[in-house]
Design a protein around this motif. Structure first.
Motif, PDB file in Angstrom:
ATOM      1  N   ASN A 205      -5.708  -3.470 -20.537  1.00  0.00           N
ATOM      2  CA  ASN A 205      -4.784  -2.424 -20.104  1.00  0.00           C
ATOM      3  C   ASN A 205      -5.230  -1.798 -18.803  1.00  0.00           C
ATOM      4  O   ASN A 205      -4.431  -1.500 -17.917  1.00  0.00           O
ATOM      5  N   ASP A 206      -6.562  -1.585 -18.730  1.00  0.00           N
ATOM      6  CA  ASP A 206      -7.154  -0.996 -17.538  1.00  0.00           C
ATOM      7  C   ASP A 206      -6.863  -1.856 -16.301  1.00  0.00           C
ATOM      8  O   ASP A 206      -6.479  -1.354 -15.247  1.00  0.00           O
ATOM      9  N   ILE A 207      -7.075  -3.165 -16.484  1.00  0.00           N
ATOM     10  CA  ILE A 207      -6.840  -4.092 -15.347  1.00  0.00           C
ATOM     11  C   ILE A 207      -5.374  -4.008 -14.910  1.00  0.00           C
ATOM     12  O   ILE A 207      -5.053  -3.913 -13.731  1.00  0.00           O
ATOM     13  N   VAL A 208      -4.494  -3.991 -15.892  1.00  0.00           N
ATOM     14  CA  VAL A 208      -3.056  -3.940 -15.570  1.00  0.00           C
ATOM     15  C   VAL A 208      -2.744  -2.659 -14.811  1.00  0.00           C
ATOM     16  O   VAL A 208      -2.048  -2.659 -13.804  1.00  0.00           O
ATOM     17  N   HIS A 209      -3.338  -1.549 -15.272  1.00  0.00           N
ATOM     18  CA  HIS A 209      -3.094  -0.282 -14.604  1.00  0.00           C
ATOM     19  C   HIS A 209      -3.576  -0.285 -13.169  1.00  0.00           C
ATOM     20  O   HIS A 209      -2.883   0.148 -12.265  1.00  0.00           O
ATOM     21  N   ARG A 210      -4.814  -0.791 -12.998  1.00  0.00           N
ATOM     22  CA  ARG A 210      -5.382  -0.821 -11.643  1.00  0.00           C
ATOM     23  C   ARG A 210      -4.518  -1.703 -10.732  1.00  0.00           C
ATOM     24  O   ARG A 210      -4.257  -1.398  -9.591  1.00  0.00           O
ATOM     25  N   TRP A 211      -4.105  -2.801 -11.286  1.00  0.00           N
ATOM     26  CA  TRP A 211      -3.270  -3.752 -10.525  1.00  0.00           C
ATOM     27  C   TRP A 211      -1.963  -3.091 -10.100  1.00  0.00           C
ATOM     28  O   TRP A 211      -1.512  -3.190  -8.977  1.00  0.00           O
ATOM     29  N   ARG A 212      -1.373  -2.339 -11.031  1.00  0.00           N
ATOM     30  CA  ARG A 212      -0.116  -1.647 -10.704  1.00  0.00           C
ATOM     31  C   ARG A 212      -0.322  -0.626  -9.604  1.00  0.00           C
ATOM     32  O   ARG A 212       0.497  -0.497  -8.700  1.00  0.00           O
ATOM     33  N   ARG A 213      -1.462   0.129  -9.710  1.00  0.00           N
ATOM     34  CA  ARG A 213      -1.722   1.157  -8.687  1.00  0.00           C
ATOM     35  C   ARG A 213      -1.874   0.501  -7.317  1.00  0.00           C
ATOM     36  O   ARG A 213      -1.371   0.979  -6.310  1.00  0.00           O
ATOM     37  N   LEU A 214      -2.605  -0.626  -7.350  1.00  0.00           N
ATOM     38  CA  LEU A 214      -2.842  -1.331  -6.087  1.00  0.00           C
ATOM     39  C   LEU A 214      -1.522  -1.809  -5.459  1.00  0.00           C
ATOM     40  O   LEU A 214      -1.259  -1.585  -4.273  1.00  0.00           O
ATOM     41  N   THR A 215      -0.666  -2.451  -6.278  1.00  0.00           N
ATOM     42  CA  THR A 215       0.604  -2.947  -5.710  1.00  0.00           C
ATOM     43  C   THR A 215       1.479  -1.788  -5.257  1.00  0.00           C
ATOM     44  O   THR A 215       2.160  -1.867  -4.233  1.00  0.00           O
ATOM     45  N   ALA A 216       1.422  -0.657  -6.001  1.00  0.00           N
ATOM     46  CA  ALA A 216       2.231   0.496  -5.593  1.00  0.00           C
ATOM     47  C   ALA A 216       1.740   1.008  -4.242  1.00  0.00           C
ATOM     48  O   ALA A 216       2.536   1.372  -3.369  1.00  0.00           O
ATOM     49  N   ALA A 217       0.380   0.995  -4.038  1.00  0.00           N
ATOM     50  CA  ALA A 217      -0.172   1.469  -2.765  1.00  0.00           C
ATOM     51  C   ALA A 217       0.248   0.540  -1.632  1.00  0.00           C
ATOM     52  O   ALA A 217       0.654   0.980  -0.555  1.00  0.00           O
ATOM     53  N   ILE A 218       0.184  -0.766  -1.901  1.00  0.00           N
ATOM     54  CA  ILE A 218       0.586  -1.726  -0.860  1.00  0.00           C
ATOM     55  C   ILE A 218       2.059  -1.520  -0.519  1.00  0.00           C
ATOM     56  O   ILE A 218       2.458  -1.443   0.637  1.00  0.00           O
ATOM     57  N   PHE A 219       2.853  -1.366  -1.563  1.00  0.00           N
ATOM     58  CA  PHE A 219       4.297  -1.174  -1.405  1.00  0.00           C
ATOM     59  C   PHE A 219       4.579   0.057  -0.528  1.00  0.00           C
ATOM     60  O   PHE A 219       5.365   0.014   0.405  1.00  0.00           O
ATOM     61  N   SER A 220       3.832   1.162  -0.788  1.00  0.00           N
ATOM     62  CA  SER A 220       4.119   2.415  -0.073  1.00  0.00           C
ATOM     63  C   SER A 220       3.592   2.415   1.350  1.00  0.00           C
ATOM     64  O   SER A 220       4.197   2.981   2.247  1.00  0.00           O
ATOM     65  N   HIS A 221       2.384   1.815   1.535  1.00  0.00           N
ATOM     66  CA  HIS A 221       1.732   1.981   2.832  1.00  0.00           C
ATOM     67  C   HIS A 221       1.900   0.796   3.776  1.00  0.00           C
ATOM     68  O   HIS A 221       1.463   0.860   4.916  1.00  0.00           O
ATOM     69  N   SER A 222       2.505  -0.274   3.310  1.00  0.00           N
ATOM     70  CA  SER A 222       2.634  -1.461   4.170  1.00  0.00           C
ATOM     71  C   SER A 222       3.461  -1.142   5.425  1.00  0.00           C
ATOM     72  O   SER A 222       4.414  -0.372   5.376  1.00  0.00           O
ATOM     73  N   HIS A 223       3.036  -1.736   6.566  1.00  0.00           N
ATOM     74  CA  HIS A 223       3.846  -1.592   7.774  1.00  0.00           C
ATOM     75  C   HIS A 223       5.026  -2.554   7.755  1.00  0.00           C
ATOM     76  O   HIS A 223       5.944  -2.449   8.549  1.00  0.00           O
ATOM     77  N   GLU A 224       4.905  -3.542   6.884  1.00  0.00           N
ATOM     78  CA  GLU A 224       6.034  -4.483   6.768  1.00  0.00           C
ATOM     79  C   GLU A 224       7.034  -3.905   5.779  1.00  0.00           C
ATOM     80  O   GLU A 224       6.656  -3.279   4.782  1.00  0.00           O
ATOM     81  N   ALA A 225       8.302  -4.120   6.054  1.00  0.00           N
ATOM     82  CA  ALA A 225       9.319  -3.692   5.100  1.00  0.00           C
ATOM     83  C   ALA A 225       9.252  -4.604   3.888  1.00  0.00           C
ATOM     84  O   ALA A 225       9.057  -5.818   4.024  1.00  0.00           O
ATOM     85  N   ILE A 226       9.363  -3.989   2.695  1.00  0.00           N
ATOM     86  CA  ILE A 226       9.368  -4.792   1.469  1.00  0.00           C
ATOM     87  C   ILE A 226      10.626  -4.419   0.678  1.00  0.00           C
ATOM     88  O   ILE A 226      10.932  -3.235   0.492  1.00  0.00           O
ATOM     89  N   VAL A 227      11.334  -5.436   0.242  1.00  0.00           N
ATOM     90  CA  VAL A 227      12.559  -5.202  -0.518  1.00  0.00           C
ATOM     91  C   VAL A 227      12.491  -6.019  -1.803  1.00  0.00           C
ATOM     92  O   VAL A 227      12.090  -7.187  -1.778  1.00  0.00           O
TER      93      VAL A 227
END
Ligand code: C2E
Ligand code: MG
Ligand code: MG
Length: 576
Positions: free
Chosen positions: A13-35
């Motif tokens: 569960n921990d791994i899944v949570h960390r993974w989600r946080r990481l993808t959410a951070a990439i999603f929010s801070h990326s300079h590339e547009a993501i759709v």
């Protein structure tokens, strides 16, 4: 032995949570547009960079497809890209999107098909940025117009770029590159027979097989309908290229399964080497094509290596073609007539019109030298019409001048019967113009013509026959007639090919064949004309077997109209 530790449920569960946080951070801070879009392309979620790049904040467009492929030139693009995503799951390219101000922006974009798993819904992930300069695209990026929608392979435009780039990269002097052009044999027939969607399946499977024959540094592309191109790089010698050509033919020699059927398809391959056979992409392509055509001529399912005499031949052909185009306007064609003789009483009952070309500086040129070229170039249509009209007028004149029973036979080519849409109207108007009654005209076509497209042939022949024109099957026995089909054609006459006549009466096989054809014709209620009768023994044999008519040098060669008229006046003489 050490066992890998299996994480406990809480660790997982921990791994899944960390993974989600990481993808959410990439999603929010990326300079590339993501759709994120669902599998129909409906936009579900966008990241902040999307708003910064496009100007859309709370009002993102509804459809990813409509947003990305907004330029009018990109009309087909979306369809091609979705098709490509289905097969390959990833597409990279450049497209023009309309941003919030209404302007178009060129985007460099990556599309991923997501959700392959059972529990994961399908969708599309798009990541893009605005293209800073067009030069970003010159790294031979797979841009949409470069993909063949059916096979997913690069298309001709892209392949030409790769080829040009390979040449300008100046390979090491001890290395060769090879261009192979592979054209499927008779694909059109297969496509007509299977229908276009099965034809597409076949092409996809063939593309896959070709891919297994090359190394990772080589390229495979679909150049057109039934044509593929292969670029082999860094070869040590010509033998390696030849080996690949052999491998390709071998790979195609097993049947391809399409739906329930096993389809056998072969190919002809032309091979040209860089730098030996051309120092630029255009010349290399031309020479590989010449070699491919040579392979086709040599009987298909074959490969040929380019040689310079192919260019000489093709230049001769070009000269011939341009002269042939002018010949009709310059009145250079003439019709010769060969008598059709009734066997029982030796009467001339009619004649076959055979065209000749009075080519400038070359004397009289015979049909085997130019008819196939005229067919390929479509010139057979006006030439055929001219022959029909000339011969019909001449025949009607003779009929009026004292030989009212004369009938005329004229050859019809495949191109005319199957592809000239107004063939029936054309025949009708020639007959009306010249006054020749339809019953005095017989049109001859060869087996290969009618078997090539049975349905089309039956349709055109039925209309002609309803008009009252007689129809005959020329060179019978040399093609691949199916006796079953023979019943379906509204035929009046079979012409025994002269290769069979030649063998009678001495060769038992020849005798058996001619007797077989005569029996067949009788049972189908068809008249028979034996072609190529040169000797008195052949004549006697045919007469005894009840063959009705014949044609051959024994009576007369094909002759000009004037000479034919003399022959009518004086009667025929046998020339044993
Ligand atoms: P085909 O329709 O089978 O014509 C018979 C060919 O056999 C003619 O050749 C004729 O000269 C030749 N021949 C006739 N009797 C004998 C004989 O006793 N011995 C030998 N060795 N040959 C004989 P030609 O005139 O060279 O024509 C060849 C082919 O060209 C024709 O074969 C026909 O398929 C085609 N052709 C001729 N004129 C036309 C035309 O106006 N339109 C079209 N589409 N094809 C034509
Ligand atoms: Mg003929
Ligand atoms: Mg013939």
């Amino acid at each position: 032995m050490s066992l890998r530790q299996v994480p406990s449920t809480s660790d997982a569960n921990d791994i899944v949570h960390r993974w989600r946080r990481l993808t959410a951070a990439i999603f929010s801070h990326s300079h590339e547009a993501i759709v994120l879009a669902d599998e129909t392309g409906k936009i579900q979620e966008v990241n902040p960079a999307f708003g910064q790049i496009t100007g859309f904040t709370d009002d993102a467009p509804a459809s990813l497809g409509a947003f990305l492929f907004a330029h009018p030139n990109d009309a087909n693009l979306g369809r091609q890209v979705w098709q490509h995503l289905k097969n390959d799951r990833l597409w990279e390219g450049v497209c023009s999107a309309r941003i919030s101000t209404g302007e178009l922006r060129r985007l460099k974009i990556k599309l991923l098909a997501t959700g392959q798993g059972k529990n994961e819904p399908g969708g599309i992930l798009a990541i893009f940025h605005v293209l800073r300069q067009e030069s970003e695209t010159t790294d031979l990026l797979l841009i949409p117009n470069h993909i063949d929608a059916i096979t997913g392979l690069p298309n001709r435009i892209y392949f030409n770029q790769i080829l040009a780039r390979c040449i300008s990269a100046n390979p090491a002097p001890d290395q060769l590159s090879a261009l192979l052009v592979l054209n499927l044999d008779n694909f059109k027939n297969v496509n007509n027979y299977l229908g276009p969607s099965r034809g597409d399946q076949l092409l996809r499977q063939i593309a896959r097989r070709l891919m297994t024959c090359v190394r990772s540094q080589d390229g495979v592309a679909r150049l057109g309908d039934d044509e593929f191109g292969l670029l082999l790089r860094g070869l040590k010698d010509v033998d390696s290229a030849i080996m690949t050509a052999r491998r390709l033919l071998l790979a195609l020699s097993d049947p391809v399964q399409v739906g329930e059927r096993d389809i056998f398809i072969s190919a002809s391959v032309g091979l040209a080497l860089y730098p030996d056979h051309g120092d630029n992409a255009e010349r290399l392509t031309r020479n590989a094509n010449l070699a491919m055509r040579q392979a086709k001529k040599a009987g298909r399912h074959n490969f040929e290596l380019y040689s310079p005499d192919m260019t000489v031949q093709s230049e001769d052909r070009l000269a011939l073609e341009s002269e042939l185009r002018r010949a009709l306007g310059q009145n250079q064609f003439v019709v010769h007539y060969q008598p059709l003789v009734e066997l029982q009483n030796g009467q001339v009952v009619g004649m076959e019109a055979l065209v000749r070309w009075n080519r400038n500086g070359h004397g009289l040129v015979y049909p085997d030298q130019f008819i196939s070229l005229a067919e390929e170039t479509g010139l057979i249509v006006p030439i055929g019409e001219w022959v029909l009209s000339q011969a019909s007028r001449q025949t009607q004149r003779w009929r009026n001048d004292g030989w009212p029973h004369l009938r005329l036979a004229v050859n019809l080519s495949a191109r005319q019967l199957l592809w000239q849409h107004d063939i029936v109207d054309m025949v009708e108007s020639v007959l009306a113009d010249t006054g020749l009654p339809p019953s005095a005209l017989e049109l001859e076509m060869t087996e290969s013509v009618v078997m090539h497209n049975v349905e089309g042939a039956v349709m055109a022949m039925t209309k002609l026959s309803e008009m009252g024109v007689r129809l005959s099957l020329d060179d019978f026995g040399t093609g691949y007639s199916s006796l079953n089909y023979l019943k379906r054609f509204p035929l009046d006459t079979l012409k025994i090919d002269r290769s069979f006549t030649r063998d009678i009466p001495d060769d038992p096989d020849g005798v058996a064949i001619v007797e077989g054809i005569l029996a067949l014709a009788r049972s189908l209620n068809l008249q028979v004309v034996a072609e190529g009768v040169e000797r008195i023994e052949q004549y006697e044999f045919l007469r005894q077997r009840g063959c009705e008519m014949m044609q051959g040098y024994l009576f007369s060669r094909p002759v000009p109209a004037k000479q034919f008229e003399t022959l009518l006046q004086q009667g025929l003489e046998l020339k044993p």
